[in-house]
Design an enzyme around this catalytic site. Structure first.
Site, short mmCIF file in Angstrom:
data_model
loop_
_atom_site.label_atom_id
_atom_site.label_comp_id
_atom_site.label_asym_id
_atom_site.label_seq_id
_atom_site.Cartn_x
_atom_site.Cartn_y
_atom_site.Cartn_z
N LYS A 9 0.94 -1.51 0.48
CA LYS A 9 0.29 -0.11 0.10
C LYS A 9 0.84 1.55 0.12
CE LYS A 9 -3.85 -2.35 1.99
NZ LYS A 9 -4.67 -2.49 3.38
N TYR A 49 -12.34 -1.53 -4.15
CA TYR A 49 -12.94 -2.16 -2.38
C TYR A 49 -14.63 -1.58 -3.04
CZ TYR A 49 -7.62 -2.04 -0.24
OH TYR A 49 -7.25 -2.37 0.95
N ASN A 112 -2.20 -0.04 6.86
CA ASN A 112 -1.30 -1.61 7.59
C ASN A 112 -0.59 -2.33 6.35
OD1 ASN A 112 -3.65 -2.02 5.71
ND2 ASN A 112 -5.13 -3.21 7.51
N HIS A 115 -1.78 -5.84 1.48
CA HIS A 115 -3.45 -6.19 1.41
C HIS A 115 -2.69 -8.03 1.00
CE1 HIS A 115 -7.05 -7.27 -1.14
NE2 HIS A 115 -6.76 -7.64 -1.52
N GLU A 126 -9.19 -10.61 -8.47
CA GLU A 126 -8.12 -8.93 -7.62
C GLU A 126 -7.22 -8.76 -8.79
OE1 GLU A 126 -9.25 -8.21 -3.32
OE2 GLU A 126 -7.55 -9.32 -3.49
P1 ATP Z 1 -6.73 -6.56 2.80
O1 ATP Z 1 -8.31 -6.46 2.31
O2 ATP Z 1 -6.49 -5.15 3.15
O3 ATP Z 1 -5.67 -7.43 2.49
P2 ATP Z 1 -8.25 -7.24 5.78
O4 ATP Z 1 -8.90 -7.80 4.14
O5 ATP Z 1 -7.26 -7.69 6.50
O6 ATP Z 1 -7.09 -6.29 4.43
P3 ATP Z 1 -11.01 -5.66 5.42
O7 ATP Z 1 -12.01 -6.11 6.39
O8 ATP Z 1 -10.34 -6.51 4.15
O9 ATP Z 1 -9.21 -6.19 6.35
O10 ATP Z 1 -10.06 -3.92 5.47
C1 ATP Z 1 -9.46 -3.28 4.17
C2 ATP Z 1 -9.24 -1.77 4.74
O11 ATP Z 1 -9.50 -1.21 4.95
C3 ATP Z 1 -7.97 -3.34 5.92
O12 ATP Z 1 -6.84 -3.08 5.27
C4 ATP Z 1 -7.62 -1.32 5.88
O13 ATP Z 1 -6.84 -1.16 5.58
C5 ATP Z 1 -8.95 -0.39 5.75
N1 ATP Z 1 -9.82 -0.98 7.18
C6 ATP Z 1 -10.42 -2.25 7.24
N2 ATP Z 1 -10.89 -1.13 9.02
C7 ATP Z 1 -10.89 -0.61 9.05
C8 ATP Z 1 -11.04 0.45 10.20
N3 ATP Z 1 -11.87 0.19 11.35
N4 ATP Z 1 -10.94 1.21 10.48
C9 ATP Z 1 -10.33 2.11 8.98
N5 ATP Z 1 -9.85 1.45 7.96
C10 ATP Z 1 -9.90 0.52 8.19
MG MG Z 2 -9.84 -7.94 2.75
#
Ligand code: ATP
Ligand code: MG
Length: 138
Positions: A9, A49, A112, A115, A126
């Site tokens: 990211k 997303y 974080n 992804h 994706e």
């Molecule tokens: P990713 O899809 O990026 O691999 P993930 O599967 O661990 O991460 P998801 O629930 O799919 O998490 O959320 C996608 C992304 O949205 C997260 O990686 C983070 O960057 C952001 N995100 C998720 N939850 C929150 C939140 N509560 N507040 C802010 N940003 C969030």
């Molecule tokens: Mg995810």
């Protein structure tokens, strides 16, 4: 054999963590079968997303994802979806296990660093979102 999509990211690219993430992927035995650096437009980030479009963090997430370049990769390996998610660590770095990428480098629940796809269906969507068949060395 399974495939998954990995993204470094904008926070990871901006902080100089491309090499660190790629090293961990290679050390874990994942094969990188496609790789490019791109700067997402707002529309392309929103499409990626789309599953999160009703979430309160959607606007913030998509503007973060367009704030700088990202590195997208397709990875291949046995059980790579789950193994790569284990290597990434929990979404919220505060919950991430020791030794994970997010535990080491994430600074925020949103910022974080990486992804990873969460299922074979998501991975297929994706990978196809970023790579055509000529760009995948598999
Ligand atoms: P990713 O899809 O990026 O691999 P993930 O599967 O661990 O991460 P998801 O629930 O799919 O998490 O959320 C996608 C992304 O949205 C997260 O990686 C983070 O960057 C952001 N995100 C998720 N939850 C929150 C939140 N509560 N507040 C802010 N940003 C969030
Ligand atoms: Mg995810």
């Amino acid at each position: 054999m399974e495939r998954t999509l990995s993204i470094i990211k904008p926070d990871g690219v901006g902080r100089g963590l491309i090499g660190e993430v790629v090293k961990r992927l290679e050390e874990s035995g994942f094969k990188i079968i496609a790789m490019k650096m791109i700067h997402l437009t707002q529309a392309r980030a929103e499409g990626f997303y789309a599953v999160h479009k009703e979430r309160p963090f959607f606007n913030s997430l998509t503007s973060f994802m367009t704030s700088g370049p990202v590195v997208v990769m397709a990875l291949e390996g046995e059980n790579v979806i789950e193994k790569y998610r284990t290597l990434m660590g929990a979404t919220n770095f505060k919950d991430a296990a020791e030794g994970t990428i997010r535990k080491a480098f994430a600074t925020d629940i949103e910022k974080n660093v990486v992804h990873g796809s969460d299922s074979p269906e998501t991975a297929a969507f994706e990978i196809g979102y970023f790579f055509n068949s000529f760009e995948i060395i598999g």
